[in-house]
Design a protein around this motif. Sequence first.
Motif, PDB file in Angstrom:
ATOM      1  N   HIS A 102       0.820  -1.204   0.000  1.00  0.00           N
ATOM      2  CA  HIS A 102       0.000   0.000   0.000  1.00  0.00           C
ATOM      3  C   HIS A 102       0.849   1.248   0.000  1.00  0.00           C
ATOM      4  N   ASP A 146       6.110   0.769   7.010  1.00  0.00           N
ATOM      5  CA  ASP A 146       4.680   0.614   6.715  1.00  0.00           C
ATOM      6  C   ASP A 146       4.227   1.699   5.767  1.00  0.00           C
ATOM      7  N   ASP A 147       4.207   1.483   4.479  1.00  0.00           N
ATOM      8  CA  ASP A 147       4.566   0.231   3.846  1.00  0.00           C
ATOM      9  C   ASP A 147       5.600   0.474   2.760  1.00  0.00           C
ATOM     10  N   GLU A 172      -5.070   2.083   2.526  1.00  0.00           N
ATOM     11  CA  GLU A 172      -5.143   0.844   3.320  1.00  0.00           C
ATOM     12  C   GLU A 172      -5.350   1.169   4.792  1.00  0.00           C
ATOM     13  N   GLU A 173      -4.584   2.160   5.248  1.00  0.00           N
ATOM     14  CA  GLU A 173      -4.561   2.463   6.680  1.00  0.00           C
ATOM     15  C   GLU A 173      -5.903   2.934   7.218  1.00  0.00           C
ATOM     16  N   ASP A 185       3.194  -6.345   3.438  1.00  0.00           N
ATOM     17  CA  ASP A 185       2.798  -5.250   4.334  1.00  0.00           C
ATOM     18  C   ASP A 185       3.165  -5.617   5.767  1.00  0.00           C
ATOM     19  N   TYR A 241       9.035  -4.684  13.770  1.00  0.00           N
ATOM     20  CA  TYR A 241       8.036  -3.891  13.042  1.00  0.00           C
ATOM     21  C   TYR A 241       7.113  -3.123  13.974  1.00  0.00           C
TER      22      TYR A 241
HETATM   23 ZN   LIG Z   1       0.607  -1.349   6.335  1.00  0.00          ZN
END
Ligand SMILES: [Zn+2]
Length: 477
Positions: A294, A306-307, A340-341, A368, A435
């Motif tokens: 994304h 991210d990302d 996406e978020e 992702d 992450y």
């Molecule tokens: Zn993400």
Amino acid sequence: MKKLLTILCLLLLSPCSYSEDPPLDIDYSIISKTITNNAVALRERALSDNLSVDIVESLTTEVGPRRMGTEGDKRAISWALEKFKELGFDRVWTEEVLLDRGWVRGEAKAEILSPYPHNIVMTALGYSVGTNGDLVGEIVEFKTFAELEAVPEGNNLKGKIAFVSYSMSDFKPHPSQPSMGGYSEGTKARSRGHVTAAKRGAEALIIRSVGTDSNRYAHTGSGYGYEEGVKKIPAAAVSAPDAILIQNILKRETPVIMKMNMTSEIIGPKKGANIIGEITGREPSDQYLVLGAHMDSWDEGTGALDDGAGVGAMMAAAAFIGQMEKRPKRSLRVLLFAGEEIGFYGVNDYMKKHKGALDKHVLGAEADGGGGRVHTLIPGVGETALLVINEMHKLIAPLGIVLSNNNNAKGGSDMSVLGEAGMPALNFSQNSNDYFKYHHTPNDTFDKIIDEDMRYLTAAYSTIFYLAAEMPINFRH
Ligand SMILES: [Zn+2]
């Protein structure tokens, strides 16, 4: 063994410095020797080429934060179009995606007024309303989202600030991936807590940051909006150390009174776009494989893990395939999704536009999960294709990747929307231990990318997707 490897490397005229075990046990009746050799050469090239890292560096430096619909997002779209062309993709285009609301983050301040005065580090959760001046209330703690849900709807929390103190570090389902289960548990309060708390009369929602670090900054996230007919209350995350501080105060004496001031604001609709780059296959076919990531990121860091990492790995994996002597039989598309978020805006729009063409999507996967190495390949394909996946896996086994016994992958993140709709999919499960220390924070920046891990990540996708594009396998159930 070493001698054999050296001979194999010489035969392939490619650097073989990384992988220890040559894939000598491939069943050549399933994957031909030529395709095997090409795949090994491609894998080794990906392991020695820093392209994916360079892409992340370029995106985080030249664009930076890129929440959907913002100026940063517009720059990201132009950046991606240019980058695809620069990398030799044959076709590049955008598909517009509408976003029903924009958002200004503003400032977020908080302090405990009594019994012990303390400043609290806090950040607004995405698309929260502001506090409209100072908001003062008594903190009521809920250890989990379920505890908050258990309060009957009505006015039980009137005048209160609901605090969900759940820590994702408490949840350890699997030694190789301690964070994922805890993450999905943590996102419950992050995505729905404000609506749930408002239905019980609360004035605001605060949560412990959904992350695994102990830094004194907060993790943002969510953005899934408010519910029609339910009071719109402010929602924020406090840093892990501040969540613990509040818990310690609550243990001593109540009431604990907090003052919050957030100037966040929901504004009018915005536009964004999915960006698509294609490496066109050498044989005429209307079928293609899809690699997803994304493009949008949260706004406080530069979206490196991210990302950006997913964008870098997928663009580089497809570019390496495109730069081989011969194009693979079938086309590959890199789909860089919008929004996406904030609730899968890009992929939902993609599904609407491409629903009739879902059977042309041969196989899909999304990266992702940051820049860590893949540890497990999980298939989600037809029973007959499993045999081929088994052979394909042998070519990435030297990267330290095991093949899962499950066959239920949906492709991950955005791509799982297509997977759920029937597209064959693969999940490349990554080491995500670091992450969740950084993601959705100001600290999600380029320096967190580990070059060698990114090369391993890219090599896994590149190798498998080359094989799947080159071989006329039907992956469908
Ligand atoms: Zn993400």
